[in-house]
Write an enzyme that holds these catalytic residues in place. Structure first.
Site, mmCIF file in Angstrom:
data_model
loop_
_atom_site.group_PDB
_atom_site.id
_atom_site.type_symbol
_atom_site.label_atom_id
_atom_site.label_comp_id
_atom_site.label_asym_id
_atom_site.label_seq_id
_atom_site.Cartn_x
_atom_site.Cartn_y
_atom_site.Cartn_z
ATOM 1 N N HIS A 30 17.195 13.374 55.479
ATOM 2 C CA HIS A 30 18.333 12.596 54.990
ATOM 3 C C HIS A 30 17.955 11.124 55.071
ATOM 4 O O HIS A 30 16.820 10.787 55.486
ATOM 5 C CB HIS A 30 19.595 12.920 55.796
ATOM 6 C CG HIS A 30 19.396 12.851 57.277
ATOM 7 N ND1 HIS A 30 19.132 11.667 57.939
ATOM 8 C CD2 HIS A 30 19.379 13.809 58.235
ATOM 9 C CE1 HIS A 30 18.994 11.901 59.227
ATOM 10 N NE2 HIS A 30 19.125 13.195 59.442
ATOM 11 N N GLY A 32 18.572 8.897 57.133
ATOM 12 C CA GLY A 32 18.126 8.456 58.454
ATOM 13 C C GLY A 32 16.610 8.620 58.581
ATOM 14 O O GLY A 32 15.902 7.709 59.038
ATOM 15 N N HIS A 33 16.091 9.771 58.156
ATOM 16 C CA HIS A 33 14.636 9.970 58.201
ATOM 17 C C HIS A 33 13.932 8.985 57.266
ATOM 18 O O HIS A 33 12.888 8.438 57.611
ATOM 19 C CB HIS A 33 14.271 11.386 57.728
ATOM 20 C CG HIS A 33 14.770 12.499 58.595
ATOM 21 N ND1 HIS A 33 15.766 13.360 58.207
ATOM 22 C CD2 HIS A 33 14.391 12.895 59.837
ATOM 23 C CE1 HIS A 33 15.969 14.252 59.160
ATOM 24 N NE2 HIS A 33 15.174 13.990 60.160
ATOM 25 N N GLN A 57 11.542 24.140 70.998
ATOM 26 C CA GLN A 57 12.648 23.301 71.473
ATOM 27 C C GLN A 57 14.016 23.911 71.195
ATOM 28 O O GLN A 57 15.037 23.260 71.389
ATOM 29 C CB GLN A 57 12.531 21.885 70.905
ATOM 30 C CG GLN A 57 12.754 21.743 69.421
ATOM 31 C CD GLN A 57 12.363 20.363 68.918
ATOM 32 O OE1 GLN A 57 11.187 20.048 68.778
ATOM 33 N NE2 GLN A 57 13.347 19.518 68.633
ATOM 34 N N LYS A 146 18.891 7.621 67.309
ATOM 35 C CA LYS A 146 19.928 8.655 67.307
ATOM 36 C C LYS A 146 19.630 9.677 68.420
ATOM 37 O O LYS A 146 20.532 10.132 69.110
ATOM 38 C CB LYS A 146 19.937 9.307 65.916
ATOM 39 C CG LYS A 146 20.486 10.685 65.839
ATOM 40 C CD LYS A 146 21.945 10.664 65.603
ATOM 41 C CE LYS A 146 22.539 12.034 65.442
ATOM 42 N NZ LYS A 146 21.666 13.156 65.667
ATOM 43 N N ASP A 147 18.350 10.038 68.567
ATOM 44 C CA ASP A 147 17.935 10.923 69.662
ATOM 45 C C ASP A 147 17.439 10.026 70.798
ATOM 46 O O ASP A 147 16.238 9.921 71.049
ATOM 47 C CB ASP A 147 16.854 11.885 69.170
ATOM 48 C CG ASP A 147 17.395 12.813 68.102
ATOM 49 O OD1 ASP A 147 18.206 13.675 68.417
ATOM 50 O OD2 ASP A 147 17.025 12.628 66.921
ATOM 51 N N GLN A 150 15.414 11.454 73.732
ATOM 52 C CA GLN A 150 14.111 11.905 73.236
ATOM 53 C C GLN A 150 13.166 10.711 73.098
ATOM 54 O O GLN A 150 11.999 10.764 73.506
ATOM 55 C CB GLN A 150 14.296 12.599 71.890
ATOM 56 C CG GLN A 150 13.014 12.845 71.112
ATOM 57 C CD GLN A 150 13.249 13.647 69.856
ATOM 58 O OE1 GLN A 150 13.421 14.852 69.919
ATOM 59 N NE2 GLN A 150 13.267 13.002 68.699
ATOM 60 N N SER A 182 22.651 13.163 60.411
ATOM 61 C CA SER A 182 21.948 14.214 61.150
ATOM 62 C C SER A 182 21.782 15.414 60.227
ATOM 63 O O SER A 182 22.665 15.698 59.410
ATOM 64 C CB SER A 182 22.801 14.628 62.363
ATOM 65 O OG SER A 182 22.402 15.897 62.834
ATOM 66 N N SER A 183 20.672 16.112 60.393
ATOM 67 C CA SER A 183 20.468 17.316 59.568
ATOM 68 C C SER A 183 21.576 18.323 59.847
ATOM 69 O O SER A 183 21.951 19.112 58.973
ATOM 70 C CB SER A 183 19.117 17.954 59.884
ATOM 71 O OG SER A 183 18.086 17.041 59.616
HETATM 72 O O1 PAF Z 1 13.690 14.654 66.433
HETATM 73 C C1 PAF Z 1 13.210 15.677 65.893
HETATM 74 O O2 PAF Z 1 13.416 15.951 64.712
HETATM 75 C C2 PAF Z 1 12.321 16.593 66.718
HETATM 76 O O3 PAF Z 1 12.756 16.692 68.027
HETATM 77 C C3 PAF Z 1 10.825 16.204 66.659
HETATM 78 C C4 PAF Z 1 10.561 14.855 67.288
HETATM 79 C C5 PAF Z 1 10.348 16.206 65.220
HETATM 80 C C6 PAF Z 1 9.989 17.231 67.432
HETATM 81 O O4 PAF Z 1 10.126 18.505 66.888
#
Ligand code: PAF
Length: 279
Positions: A30, A32-33, A57, A146-147, A150, A182-183
């Site tokens: 989307h 955001g990416h 994950q 957003k994450d 992470q 977000s997806s």
């Molecule tokens: O943020 C994400 O989309 C995922 O956690 C990532 C960093 C691609 C790892 O699978």
């Protein structure tokens, strides 16, 4: 734009090029990416985007199977924003044998917030990110705020293992009404989409309360959680933390203007959304 599916092909197209700027994704892209890809482009070198839905994950009850796989459309969007290489391995390529060696993140960072509600999540993330870093060997890697947790955990991993990679953070992209892109927004019904804006609205209220001098953080958090529940959400957490270690602020931190962030995760129907705001 090259689209490659094997590590060997990736290494071949990157051979002799300057260090890449890398954006790891799970696809279903989307805006955001795409903003992260534009940011990666500004860092120089070829831009590599990985598209890989990482089983490690996802907990068994989570949405691994139904996570949208839209590689063709993703490639079209990536072509439009000037991506140079798409690395889209299948599971047999990235995990040809069961991944027994894993990357264990610092539990102080990884077992709280998201890690409390998704045990093992950050081990899965760090393991795939470390492996993707090995494949791409980027000079720069871009992750979205957003994450938030992470991003912080990946930064710490890169520091602790002295990986020669600069981590660049991209701001959260939002729709006109404040909903963080977000997806997983694609899972929301139209009624839920209208209500989903409440999550960012609650975060803004907490931020506004603190900016207005309210020091009872617990009360602000409780009020926001209550508002979410009234709106039909099932919140996992909504909490104010210090930006540098994601721990709750101490009494002195407010006066000392320690940078804070309010983070939330909540379920609306079948969909779990996360969001955060720095201040
Ligand atoms: O943020 C994400 O989309 C995922 O956690 C990532 C960093 C691609 C790892 O699978």
């Amino acid at each position: 734009m090259h689209v490659v599916h094997t590590i060997a092909a990736l290494r071949e197209v990157l051979a002799g090029t300057p260090g890449a700027s890398f954006v790891p994704t799970m696809g279903n892209l989307h805006d955001g990416h795409l903003a992260l890809v534009r940011l990666a482009k500004r860092q120089g070198g070829p831009v590599v985007v990985s598209v890989f839905v990482n089983r490690l994950q996802f907990a068994p009850h989570e949405d691994f199977e139904r996570y949208p796989r839209t590689l063709e459309r993703d490639c079209e969007l990536l072509r439009q924003v000037g991506c140079n290489v798409v690395f889209a391995p299948d599971e047999r390529e990235l995990y040809p044998t069961p991944q027994r060696y894993t990357m264990q993140p610092d539990p102080d960072l990884a077992d709280i917030l998201e890690g409390q509600f998704r045990p093992g999540f950050f081990t899965g993330v760090c393991t795939v990110v470390a492996k993707l870093f090995q494949c791409v060997q980027p000079r720069v890697a871009v992750f979205g705020k957003k994450d938030y947790q992470q991003l912080m955990i990946v930064r710490r991993m890169v520091e602790q293992f002295a990986m020669p990679i600069t981590i660049v953070a991209g701001e959260t992209e939002r729709s006109h009404n404040g909903l963080a892109l977000s997806s997983r927004n694609a899972y929301l019904s139209s009624d839920e989409q209208a209500r989903a804006v409440q999550l960012s609205a609650c975060l803004r209220e907490v931020r506004a309360g603190l900016a207005a001098g309210v020091v009872a953080i617990d009360a602000l958090e409780a009020q926001a959680l209550q508002r979410l529940r009234q709106g039909g959400w099932l919140p996992d957490y909504l909490t104010v933390r210090r930006q540098h270690d994601l721990l709750p602020p101490l009494a002195g931190d407010l006066g000392a203007s320690v940078p804070l962030v309010v983070l939330a995760a909540a379920r609306l129907g079948q969909t779990r959304l996360i969001d955060n705001l720095e201040f």
